[in-house]
Design a protein around this motif. Sequence first.
Motif, PDB file in Angstrom:
ATOM      1  N   ASN A   1      27.806  38.694  48.617  1.00  0.00           N
ATOM      2  CA  ASN A   1      28.694  37.776  47.720  1.00  0.00           C
ATOM      3  C   ASN A   1      29.879  38.463  47.145  1.00  0.00           C
ATOM      4  O   ASN A   1      31.045  37.994  47.108  1.00  0.00           O
ATOM      5  CB  ASN A   1      27.807  36.941  46.971  1.00  0.00           C
ATOM      6  CG  ASN A   1      27.281  35.633  47.727  1.00  0.00           C
ATOM      7  OD1 ASN A   1      26.886  36.031  48.776  1.00  0.00           O
ATOM      8  ND2 ASN A   1      27.177  34.735  46.858  1.00  0.00           N
ATOM      9  N   ALA A   2      29.537  39.513  46.143  1.00  0.00           N
ATOM     10  CA  ALA A   2      30.552  40.025  45.368  1.00  0.00           C
ATOM     11  C   ALA A   2      31.567  40.678  46.148  1.00  0.00           C
ATOM     12  O   ALA A   2      32.831  40.717  45.866  1.00  0.00           O
ATOM     13  CB  ALA A   2      30.152  41.122  44.370  1.00  0.00           C
ATOM     14  N   VAL A   3      31.121  41.374  47.288  1.00  0.00           N
ATOM     15  CA  VAL A   3      32.066  42.092  48.159  1.00  0.00           C
ATOM     16  C   VAL A   3      33.148  41.294  48.739  1.00  0.00           C
ATOM     17  O   VAL A   3      34.255  41.408  48.601  1.00  0.00           O
ATOM     18  CB  VAL A   3      31.406  42.987  49.354  1.00  0.00           C
ATOM     19  CG1 VAL A   3      32.430  43.644  50.260  1.00  0.00           C
ATOM     20  CG2 VAL A   3      30.584  44.090  48.491  1.00  0.00           C
ATOM     21  N   SER A   4      32.531  39.971  49.367  1.00  0.00           N
ATOM     22  CA  SER A   4      33.627  39.078  49.987  1.00  0.00           C
ATOM     23  C   SER A   4      34.476  38.422  48.762  1.00  0.00           C
ATOM     24  O   SER A   4      35.551  38.117  49.074  1.00  0.00           O
ATOM     25  CB  SER A   4      32.565  38.045  50.455  1.00  0.00           C
ATOM     26  OG  SER A   4      33.518  36.643  50.792  1.00  0.00           O
ATOM     27  N   ALA A   5      33.850  38.247  47.549  1.00  0.00           N
ATOM     28  CA  ALA A   5      34.646  37.556  46.388  1.00  0.00           C
ATOM     29  C   ALA A   5      35.667  38.601  46.108  1.00  0.00           C
ATOM     30  O   ALA A   5      36.965  38.130  45.898  1.00  0.00           O
ATOM     31  CB  ALA A   5      33.605  37.336  45.277  1.00  0.00           C
TER      32      ALA A   5
ATOM     33  N   ALA B   1      30.194  43.439  37.297  1.00  0.00           N
ATOM     34  CA  ALA B   1      31.425  43.589  36.275  1.00  0.00           C
ATOM     35  C   ALA B   1      32.944  43.338  36.588  1.00  0.00           C
ATOM     36  O   ALA B   1      33.550  42.587  36.227  1.00  0.00           O
ATOM     37  CB  ALA B   1      31.349  44.933  35.619  1.00  0.00           C
ATOM     38  N   LEU B   2      33.187  43.665  37.958  1.00  0.00           N
ATOM     39  CA  LEU B   2      34.044  43.366  38.519  1.00  0.00           C
ATOM     40  C   LEU B   2      34.262  41.845  38.917  1.00  0.00           C
ATOM     41  O   LEU B   2      35.565  41.195  38.468  1.00  0.00           O
ATOM     42  CB  LEU B   2      34.411  44.120  40.017  1.00  0.00           C
ATOM     43  CG  LEU B   2      34.716  45.491  39.657  1.00  0.00           C
ATOM     44  CD1 LEU B   2      34.632  46.231  41.289  1.00  0.00           C
ATOM     45  CD2 LEU B   2      36.030  45.986  39.137  1.00  0.00           C
ATOM     46  N   VAL B   3      33.359  41.125  39.396  1.00  0.00           N
ATOM     47  CA  VAL B   3      33.623  39.816  39.575  1.00  0.00           C
ATOM     48  C   VAL B   3      33.717  39.002  38.150  1.00  0.00           C
ATOM     49  O   VAL B   3      34.466  38.030  38.169  1.00  0.00           O
ATOM     50  CB  VAL B   3      32.106  39.077  40.484  1.00  0.00           C
ATOM     51  CG1 VAL B   3      32.305  37.698  40.331  1.00  0.00           C
ATOM     52  CG2 VAL B   3      32.147  39.547  41.720  1.00  0.00           C
ATOM     53  N   LYS B   4      33.083  39.346  37.179  1.00  0.00           N
ATOM     54  CA  LYS B   4      33.275  39.034  35.851  1.00  0.00           C
ATOM     55  C   LYS B   4      34.861  39.049  35.325  1.00  0.00           C
ATOM     56  O   LYS B   4      35.384  38.085  34.902  1.00  0.00           O
ATOM     57  CB  LYS B   4      32.322  39.443  34.791  1.00  0.00           C
ATOM     58  CG  LYS B   4      30.763  39.161  34.946  1.00  0.00           C
ATOM     59  CD  LYS B   4      30.536  37.718  34.984  1.00  0.00           C
ATOM     60  CE  LYS B   4      30.480  37.162  33.481  1.00  0.00           C
ATOM     61  NZ  LYS B   4      30.013  35.610  33.496  1.00  0.00           N
ATOM     62  N   LEU B   5      35.327  40.271  35.796  1.00  0.00           N
ATOM     63  CA  LEU B   5      36.701  40.543  35.241  1.00  0.00           C
ATOM     64  C   LEU B   5      37.593  39.337  36.065  1.00  0.00           C
ATOM     65  O   LEU B   5      38.541  38.823  35.485  1.00  0.00           O
ATOM     66  CB  LEU B   5      37.106  41.870  35.757  1.00  0.00           C
ATOM     67  CG  LEU B   5      36.866  42.856  34.652  1.00  0.00           C
ATOM     68  CD1 LEU B   5      37.393  44.121  35.224  1.00  0.00           C
ATOM     69  CD2 LEU B   5      37.577  42.653  33.346  1.00  0.00           C
ATOM     70  N   MET B   6      37.307  39.180  37.304  1.00  0.00           N
ATOM     71  CA  MET B   6      38.220  38.341  38.050  1.00  0.00           C
ATOM     72  C   MET B   6      37.889  36.700  37.851  1.00  0.00           C
ATOM     73  O   MET B   6      38.640  35.965  37.673  1.00  0.00           O
ATOM     74  CB  MET B   6      37.839  38.472  39.770  1.00  0.00           C
ATOM     75  CG  MET B   6      37.914  39.826  40.191  1.00  0.00           C
ATOM     76  SD  MET B   6      37.528  39.944  41.798  1.00  0.00           S
ATOM     77  CE  MET B   6      38.714  38.780  42.661  1.00  0.00           C
ATOM     78  N   GLU B   7      36.633  36.516  37.076  1.00  0.00           N
ATOM     79  CA  GLU B   7      36.619  35.184  36.735  1.00  0.00           C
ATOM     80  C   GLU B   7      37.094  34.856  35.572  1.00  0.00           C
ATOM     81  O   GLU B   7      37.856  33.940  35.285  1.00  0.00           O
ATOM     82  CB  GLU B   7      34.975  35.209  36.286  1.00  0.00           C
ATOM     83  CG  GLU B   7      34.029  34.729  37.442  1.00  0.00           C
ATOM     84  CD  GLU B   7      32.657  34.373  37.022  1.00  0.00           C
ATOM     85  OE1 GLU B   7      31.658  34.051  37.629  1.00  0.00           O
ATOM     86  OE2 GLU B   7      32.221  34.530  35.773  1.00  0.00           O
TER      87      GLU B   7
ATOM     88  N   ARG C   1      39.029  28.922  43.986  1.00  0.00           N
ATOM     89  CA  ARG C   1      39.353  27.788  43.179  1.00  0.00           C
ATOM     90  C   ARG C   1      39.262  27.775  41.705  1.00  0.00           C
ATOM     91  O   ARG C   1      39.225  26.708  40.942  1.00  0.00           O
ATOM     92  CB  ARG C   1      38.253  26.727  43.633  1.00  0.00           C
ATOM     93  CG  ARG C   1      38.248  26.426  44.960  1.00  0.00           C
ATOM     94  CD  ARG C   1      37.022  25.453  45.809  1.00  0.00           C
ATOM     95  NE  ARG C   1      37.021  25.371  46.950  1.00  0.00           N
ATOM     96  CZ  ARG C   1      35.844  25.255  47.752  1.00  0.00           C
ATOM     97  NH1 ARG C   1      34.842  25.463  47.292  1.00  0.00           N
ATOM     98  NH2 ARG C   1      35.983  25.185  49.058  1.00  0.00           N
ATOM     99  N   GLY C   2      39.100  29.122  41.340  1.00  0.00           N
ATOM    100  CA  GLY C   2      39.464  29.017  39.581  1.00  0.00           C
ATOM    101  C   GLY C   2      38.203  28.571  39.024  1.00  0.00           C
ATOM    102  O   GLY C   2      38.084  28.027  37.968  1.00  0.00           O
ATOM    103  N   LYS C   3      36.910  28.589  39.763  1.00  0.00           N
ATOM    104  CA  LYS C   3      35.614  28.105  39.067  1.00  0.00           C
ATOM    105  C   LYS C   3      34.854  29.245  38.637  1.00  0.00           C
ATOM    106  O   LYS C   3      34.930  30.331  39.182  1.00  0.00           O
ATOM    107  CB  LYS C   3      34.838  27.355  40.081  1.00  0.00           C
ATOM    108  CG  LYS C   3      35.674  26.054  40.419  1.00  0.00           C
ATOM    109  CD  LYS C   3      35.075  25.409  41.754  1.00  0.00           C
ATOM    110  CE  LYS C   3      33.812  25.122  41.214  1.00  0.00           C
ATOM    111  NZ  LYS C   3      33.043  24.242  42.788  1.00  0.00           N
TER     112      LYS C   3
END
Length: 317
Positions: free
Chosen positions: A206-210, A307-313, A275-277
């Motif tokens: 999931n995170a890699v795809s995100a 941590a990277l996904v949280k930054l992107m969020e 989608r900015g969610k």
Amino acid sequence: MASIPPDEARPAKNRLKVAVMGAGAVGCYYGGMLARAGHEVVLIARPQHAQAIARDGLRLQATTFDEQVRLAASTEPGAAQGAQLVLFCVKSLDTESAGALLRPHLAPDALVLSLQNGVDNAERLRSVLPRHAVAAAVVYVATEMAGPGHVRHHGRGELVIEPVHSASLSGEAVAQALIAAGVPTEISPNVRGALWAKLILNCAYNAVSAITQLPYGKAVAGEGIADVMRDVVAECQAVASAEGVQVAGDVDAAIRKIAETMPGQLSSTAQDLARGKRSEIDYLNGLIVRRGEALGVATPANRVLWALVKLMEARRT
């Protein structure tokens, strides 16, 4: 595109009254399959989807058919009134709040089936619905909402559910209805292990795809990504072992199968970020990080992805 008449015209054997709480891509797919088989289904969804479905029906674009399925839709939890079966499909971060909204409208003998990512949603939902039968399910399906009232199915669709029964409905009866509707379903006494197996798949992909905004097939082909995923999986397995969990199945084979059977699928985390969610990353790699800290298991690969996904969020929400 074919059109399926209202379910009253195609009654199913042992017809069920079904509500789908949180009818996004997963809920619309399973609710649509049950409605297509003749069960009475209401989708509880966001306004744009509920309005489109109430007006035109649900466009269910599967791998083998493309049909407009007529069924009810609402934005209100009260639409679940009288349902024998509730498919609970909200995001993990909304489990308790959505369960509380649903509670006043549930029939005493309703069976609630959690079709969610993560490993603890059914337990959390039971704390909100202590008087109702709640069961965990493991979901293997690739879907997306392609537009208002339009769900696109990319592959798979099987469910694994734990043994459960309400006052009027058994897990076996639910499994039989799903199988008859074209949804491969099994009942397993080791749903905890199956949930952890699914969690490990989600942590790997999931995170890699995100982060890359690439589908599974392209993401895993990236230089060094297979090694990153291997590290993530090893950490997850170490945490599961420390938890005393017997992970179901062959995880390595399942990891390979995802890229082979769903090469064009973007992860749900990738779709949320696009989608900015807010995503469910806290209940995926983030859960591994938290449980690893509690159990003394190092999880650096999972921590970096989380941590990277949280930054992107934070940037997109």
